[in-house]
Enzyme design. Structure first.
Site, mmCIF file in Angstrom:
data_model
loop_
_atom_site.group_PDB
_atom_site.id
_atom_site.type_symbol
_atom_site.label_atom_id
_atom_site.label_comp_id
_atom_site.label_asym_id
_atom_site.label_seq_id
_atom_site.Cartn_x
_atom_site.Cartn_y
_atom_site.Cartn_z
ATOM 1 N N PHE A 57 38.373 45.096 48.347
ATOM 2 C CA PHE A 57 38.422 43.642 48.153
ATOM 3 C C PHE A 57 39.137 42.895 49.287
ATOM 4 O O PHE A 57 39.209 41.665 49.276
ATOM 5 C CB PHE A 57 39.103 43.302 46.812
ATOM 6 N N ARG A 85 56.202 35.931 38.050
ATOM 7 C CA ARG A 85 55.112 36.896 37.805
ATOM 8 C C ARG A 85 54.629 36.781 36.355
ATOM 9 O O ARG A 85 53.444 36.861 36.075
ATOM 10 C CB ARG A 85 55.583 38.324 38.062
ATOM 11 N N THR A 91 47.281 40.436 37.356
ATOM 12 C CA THR A 91 46.307 40.205 38.432
ATOM 13 C C THR A 91 44.923 39.851 37.886
ATOM 14 O O THR A 91 44.271 38.928 38.380
ATOM 15 C CB THR A 91 46.197 41.479 39.307
ATOM 16 N N ARG A 102 47.068 32.539 34.900
ATOM 17 C CA ARG A 102 45.807 33.247 35.163
ATOM 18 C C ARG A 102 44.963 33.352 33.900
ATOM 19 O O ARG A 102 43.738 33.259 33.961
ATOM 20 C CB ARG A 102 46.104 34.616 35.775
ATOM 21 N N ASN A 112 41.988 34.037 41.126
ATOM 22 C CA ASN A 112 43.059 34.100 40.114
ATOM 23 C C ASN A 112 44.222 33.138 40.374
ATOM 24 O O ASN A 112 45.328 33.333 39.874
ATOM 25 C CB ASN A 112 43.519 35.543 39.889
ATOM 26 N N HIS A 115 49.520 33.231 43.727
ATOM 27 C CA HIS A 115 50.200 34.423 44.235
ATOM 28 C C HIS A 115 51.674 34.279 43.908
ATOM 29 O O HIS A 115 52.231 33.186 44.019
ATOM 30 C CB HIS A 115 50.040 34.542 45.760
#
Ligand code: IDP
Ligand code: MG
Length: 151
Positions: A57, A85, A91, A102, A112, A115
Site C-alpha cells: 500500500f 490514537r 487503522t 475513523r 482513514n 494520522h
C-alpha cells in the site's frame, strides 16, 4: 507534558471535516500547540511513511497524502499519544470503535482521515520532521487545572 503529532489527511480536508476533527480533540481536553495547512511534497511524505516502504500500500499511501492539502498539528496533554490514537480509532475504520473519528467518518484504510503518532519516541521524530521549533507554541491554558490534574 506529552506531545503527539496529528495529520488531518487530505480526504478529511476535502470533506470539510477539519473543524470536526479539531473539535473532537479539543473536546477531549487536549491542547493545540501548533497547526498549519500544507500541500506535502513527495519527499516529506516518503520520509514520514518510511517504515512502510516496500509494503503493497506504500505507493498509494504516498499518492494519497500528497494528492491535496492537509493540516498538521501538535497536540499536548497527559498521555497525549494514547489519547489521540484512541480518539482516531484503529487503522481500519471497519474495526474502529464507535465514537472514534475513523469509525464515525470512514470506511476504508485508504481513506482513514487522520494520522496520529504511535509512540512518544515517534511523536518527537515526526514533530521535528514536520515543524520548525518556532512554530510550536508553549502556552498555559487557563482551563488546564480542570483538565490535566490527577490530584
Ligand atoms: P496508523 O495510521 O493507524 O498508524 P499504519 O499501519 O501506520 O496505521 O499505516 C499508515 C497508513 O497507511 C494508515 O493510516 C492507512 O492510511 C495506510 N494503510 C495501512 N494499511 C493499509 C492497507 O492495507 N491498505 C491501504 N492503506 C493502508
Ligand atoms: Mg502508523
Amino acid at each position: 507534558m506529552e506531545r503527539t503529532m496529528v495529520l488531518i489527511k487530505p480526504d478529511a480536508v476535502q470533506r470539510s471535516l477539519s473543524g470536526e476533527i479539531i473539535h473532537r480533540l479539543e473536546q477531549r481536553g487536549l491542547k493545540l500547540c501548533a497547526l498549519k495547512m500544507l500541500w506535502v511534497s513527495k519527499d516529506l511524505a516518503q520520509k514520514h511513511y518510511e517504515v512502510h516502504k516496500g509494503k503493497p500500500f506504500y505507493e498509494g499511501l504516498v499518492d494519497y497524502i500528497t494528492s491535496s492539502p492537509l493540516i498538521a498539528l501538535v497536540i499536548e496533554g497527559p498521555g497525549a499519544v494514547k489519547a489521540v490514537r484512541q480518539t482516531a480509532g484503529s487503522t481500519n475504520p471497519l474495526e474502529s470503535a464507535p465514537g472514534s473519528i475513523r469509525h464515525d467518518f470512514g470506511l476504508t484504510m485508504g481513506r482513514n482521515l487522520i494520522h496520529a503518532s504511535d509512540s512518544v519516541e515517534n511523536a518527537e521524530i515526526e514533530i521535528n520532521l514536520w515543524f520548525k521549533r518556532e512554530e510550536i507554541i508553549t502556552w498555559d491554558r487557563d482551563v488546564d487545572q480542570w483538565v490535566f490534574k490527577n490530584n
